[in-house]
Enzyme design. Structure first.
Site, PDB file in Angstrom:
ATOM      1  N   ASP A   1     -20.148  19.523 -24.415  1.00 30.90           N
ATOM      2  CA  ASP A   1     -18.779  18.802 -24.245  1.00 30.90           C
ATOM      3  C   ASP A   1     -18.598  17.435 -23.825  1.00 30.90           C
ATOM      4  O   ASP A   1     -17.697  16.863 -23.168  1.00 30.90           O
ATOM      5  CB  ASP A   1     -18.310  19.562 -23.312  1.00 30.90           C
ATOM      6  CG  ASP A   1     -18.775  19.315 -21.899  1.00 30.90           C
ATOM      7  OD1 ASP A   1     -19.803  19.119 -21.492  1.00 30.90           O
ATOM      8  OD2 ASP A   1     -18.109  20.008 -20.784  1.00 30.90           O
TER       9      ASP A   1
ATOM     10  N   HIS B   1       0.886  -1.340  -0.189  1.00 29.01           N
ATOM     11  CA  HIS B   1       0.162  -0.012   0.034  1.00 29.01           C
ATOM     12  C   HIS B   1       0.939   1.141  -0.098  1.00 29.01           C
ATOM     13  O   HIS B   1       0.728   1.878  -0.897  1.00 29.01           O
ATOM     14  CB  HIS B   1      -0.989   0.011   1.257  1.00 29.01           C
ATOM     15  CG  HIS B   1      -1.560   1.293   1.464  1.00 29.01           C
ATOM     16  ND1 HIS B   1      -2.280   1.992   0.678  1.00 29.01           N
ATOM     17  CD2 HIS B   1      -1.133   2.316   2.575  1.00 29.01           C
ATOM     18  CE1 HIS B   1      -2.680   3.396   1.025  1.00 29.01           C
ATOM     19  NE2 HIS B   1      -2.081   3.170   2.370  1.00 29.01           N
TER      20      HIS B   1
ATOM     21  N   GLU C   1       1.216   5.256  12.933  1.00 26.02           N
ATOM     22  CA  GLU C   1      -0.173   5.003  13.314  1.00 26.02           C
ATOM     23  C   GLU C   1      -0.149   3.500  13.315  1.00 26.02           C
ATOM     24  O   GLU C   1      -0.882   2.707  14.206  1.00 26.02           O
ATOM     25  CB  GLU C   1      -1.049   5.459  12.199  1.00 26.02           C
ATOM     26  CG  GLU C   1      -2.446   5.436  12.718  1.00 26.02           C
ATOM     27  CD  GLU C   1      -2.964   6.415  13.545  1.00 26.02           C
ATOM     28  OE1 GLU C   1      -2.097   7.233  14.168  1.00 26.02           O
ATOM     29  OE2 GLU C   1      -4.282   6.305  13.946  1.00 26.02           O
ATOM     30  N   ASP C   2       0.244   2.641  12.401  1.00 29.25           N
ATOM     31  CA  ASP C   2       0.156   1.242  12.390  1.00 29.25           C
ATOM     32  C   ASP C   2       1.287   0.340  12.812  1.00 29.25           C
ATOM     33  O   ASP C   2       1.143  -0.916  12.760  1.00 29.25           O
ATOM     34  CB  ASP C   2      -0.295   0.802  11.056  1.00 29.25           C
ATOM     35  CG  ASP C   2      -1.380   1.467  10.625  1.00 29.25           C
ATOM     36  OD1 ASP C   2      -2.056   2.120  11.581  1.00 29.25           O
ATOM     37  OD2 ASP C   2      -1.696   1.606   9.339  1.00 29.25           O
TER      38      ASP C   2
HETATM   39 MN    MN Z   1      -2.158   4.649   3.851  1.00 24.23          MN
END
Ligand code: MN
Length: 499
Positions: free
Chosen positions: A260, A47, A75-76
């Site tokens: 358009d 990711h 954070e993780d």
């Molecule tokens: Mn992320």
């Protein structure tokens, strides 16, 4: 993906020192996320790698790419911000920290005060450094691409947030490429029925019309050759599903009124060739009246530049033609990131040397001011919607300064945008040299002059309904609350509000 593959996917030559930095960030992130999986079953590290590649696609700047690789570490994982600071220095750590904070923003319910509070924090963090928001947008884009693996309720929340917050921000930063993809992916999840209907309608209409587009493309190329106008390429572009959906709402759901839907793009090297192409096109193809838009002379607030015109072909089919230089095209796709790239001195091959308009960061300042002035979260949300999500106009001061205002703005808005107190001394206003009423709606390209009185003027309740910007409205509201002229005005405003 290993580091060599990662690097080979970025179209930019980094110095040895830059490569070493990227390698360290890559390895650090891989080690930190070791053993973690995504909902898709992939290793988590894929990711941040994918997000970093998305970012590098518009802005190959090593520090931002490194920060994107590291963006989920604090954070993780068990590695904190301090370790990132020790390893990569203050600047990268600050970027990562900003992204971590933005990650806590949750759209629960647009009337939820908690959400609005968080939204404020988000903008405060953002206005400190726009790079943080670029990382967050790249992160969100990859999350949208892999949203199918997430639980349905969460899909919906993320997609709504994307449609309400992230796509408009991408648009405001002029990053057309990201905005389009964010919108179409989110639209599909938030409004599946409408998405399917619009997509079907688009496909059916294209089937009928694409033959005409190809023919016109050939004709256009012949016209430009005949007239001796130099150009790089002519390509077709098809309107995006979400953009069509929004436009259909404004045109009674009548697709024949949308000119358009399919457009041809003429790309040139130099600005002068854009105007030459316009002249040649109008000489051979009949233009629709009032449909020529010169966003080169008057760019959109997000920096978008192009000339648009709408013409009839030989069979009276209607097509839009967009004319722009290579550089303008790149800016339409990459927005603010393209400004950055140019500031670094790497222009695309073959692009003319021209002065690049300063990155338009005024909206960030506006948001900061709004923070200071608004204490009621509901007001803030309304302000955000009005100023942030609607079309903007460009107007000029007598000295030629450009002011960025929302559509429908009046001289009141203009006055308060020039100087916080000019509004309170406004006796009258001139637009393009002529006196106008204060309720006059200013248009893009107007020159607006405020006639100032020596003493502050008496401001009436009416001003509040005539002002469109939250800046002006806040000041008027503040003035009115300090100059209460009795219960009568209060009643009047209550009646107005209930209408
Ligand atoms: Mn992320």
């Amino acid at each position: 993906m290993n580091f060599t593959d990662f690097l080979s996917k970025i179209q930019h030559k980094f110095s040895d020192a830059e490569q070493a930095l990227l390698k360290r960030a890559f390895d650090f992130a891989a080690k930190a996320h070791q053993g973690q999986k995504r909902f898709s079953g992939q290793d988590y590290i894929e990711h941040p790698i994918a997000a970093a590649l998305i970012l590098a696609g518009i802005l190959p700047e090593p520090k931002i790419i490194a920060a994107t690789l590291l963006h989920d570490v604090p954070e993780d994982t068990k590695f904190g911000l301090n370790e990132i600071k020790k390893e990569f220095g203050e600047e990268i750590a600050t970027l990562v920290d900003g992204v971590t904070k933005l990650g806590r923003v949750r759209l629960r319910n647009s009337r939820d005060k908690y959400y609005v509070e968080n939204l404020r924090k988000m903008f405060v963090a953002t206005s400190k450094d726009i790079r943080v928001i670029l990382i967050k947008l790249a992160d969100r884009l990859h999350n949208m691409r892999t949203l199918e693996f997430v639980k349905e309720a969460k899909q919906k929340r993320i997609a709504e947030e994307t449609l309400e917050i992230f796509a408009p921000i991408a648009s405001r930063l002029g990053i057309g490429e990201w905005k389009d993809e964010l919108e179409d992916r989110a639209f599909q999840i938030v409004y599946p029925k409408e998405y399917a209907q619009t997509k079907k309608l688009l496909e059916q209409t294209l089937e009928q019309r694409s033959h005409g587009l190809k023919r016109l493309q050939k004709e256009l190329s012949e016209i430009l050759h005949t007239e001796g106008v130099k150009f790089e390429e002519i390509s077709g572009r098809i309107k995006r599903v979400y953009s069509l959906y929004k436009k259909l709402q404004r045109y009674d759901q009548d697709i024949t009124k949308i000119y358009d839907l399919m457009a041809l793009r003429v790309i040139t090297k130099a600005t002068a060739e854009c105007y030459a192409a316009l002249g040649a096109i109008h000489k051979h193809l009949q233009p629709l009246p009032d449909r020529v838009k010169d966003y080169i002379a008057l760019p959109k607030p997000n920096g978008y530049r192009s000339i648009h015109t709408t013409v009839f072909d030989a069979e009276k089919n209607i097509f839009e033609i967009q004319i722009r230089t290579i550089q303008m095209h790149e800016q339409a796709e990459k927005g603010i990131a393209a400004h950055w790239a140019y500031a670094e001195g790497s222009k695309p091959a073959g692009a003319e040397k021209e002065s690049v308009p300063a990155a338009n960061l005024k909206w960030v300042e506006d948001l900061q001011k709004m923070q200071e002035q608004l204490h009621n979260p509901e007001d803030f949300l309304n302000a955000l919607r009005i100023d942030f999500f609607q079309d903007r106009i460009f107007v000029l001061t007598p000295k030629g300064d450009v002011k960025d205002l929302p559509e429908g703005a009046t001289p009141i808005d203009f006055a308060f945008s020039v100087h916080s107190d000019l509004g309170f001394f406004m006796q009258g206003a001139k637009v393009n040299g002529k006196m106008v009423k204060i309720e006059h709606k200013i248009k893009s390209g107007d020159v607006v002059e405020i006639i100032k009185s020596k003493k502050p003027v008496k401001i009436s309740q009416d001003w509040l309904s005539l002002a469109r910007t939250s800046n002006a409205r806040n000041k008027i509201r503040h003035y009115l609350s300090e100059n209460q002229t009795g219960i009568f005005n209060t009643l009047k405003s209550l009646i107005k509000r209930s209408k």
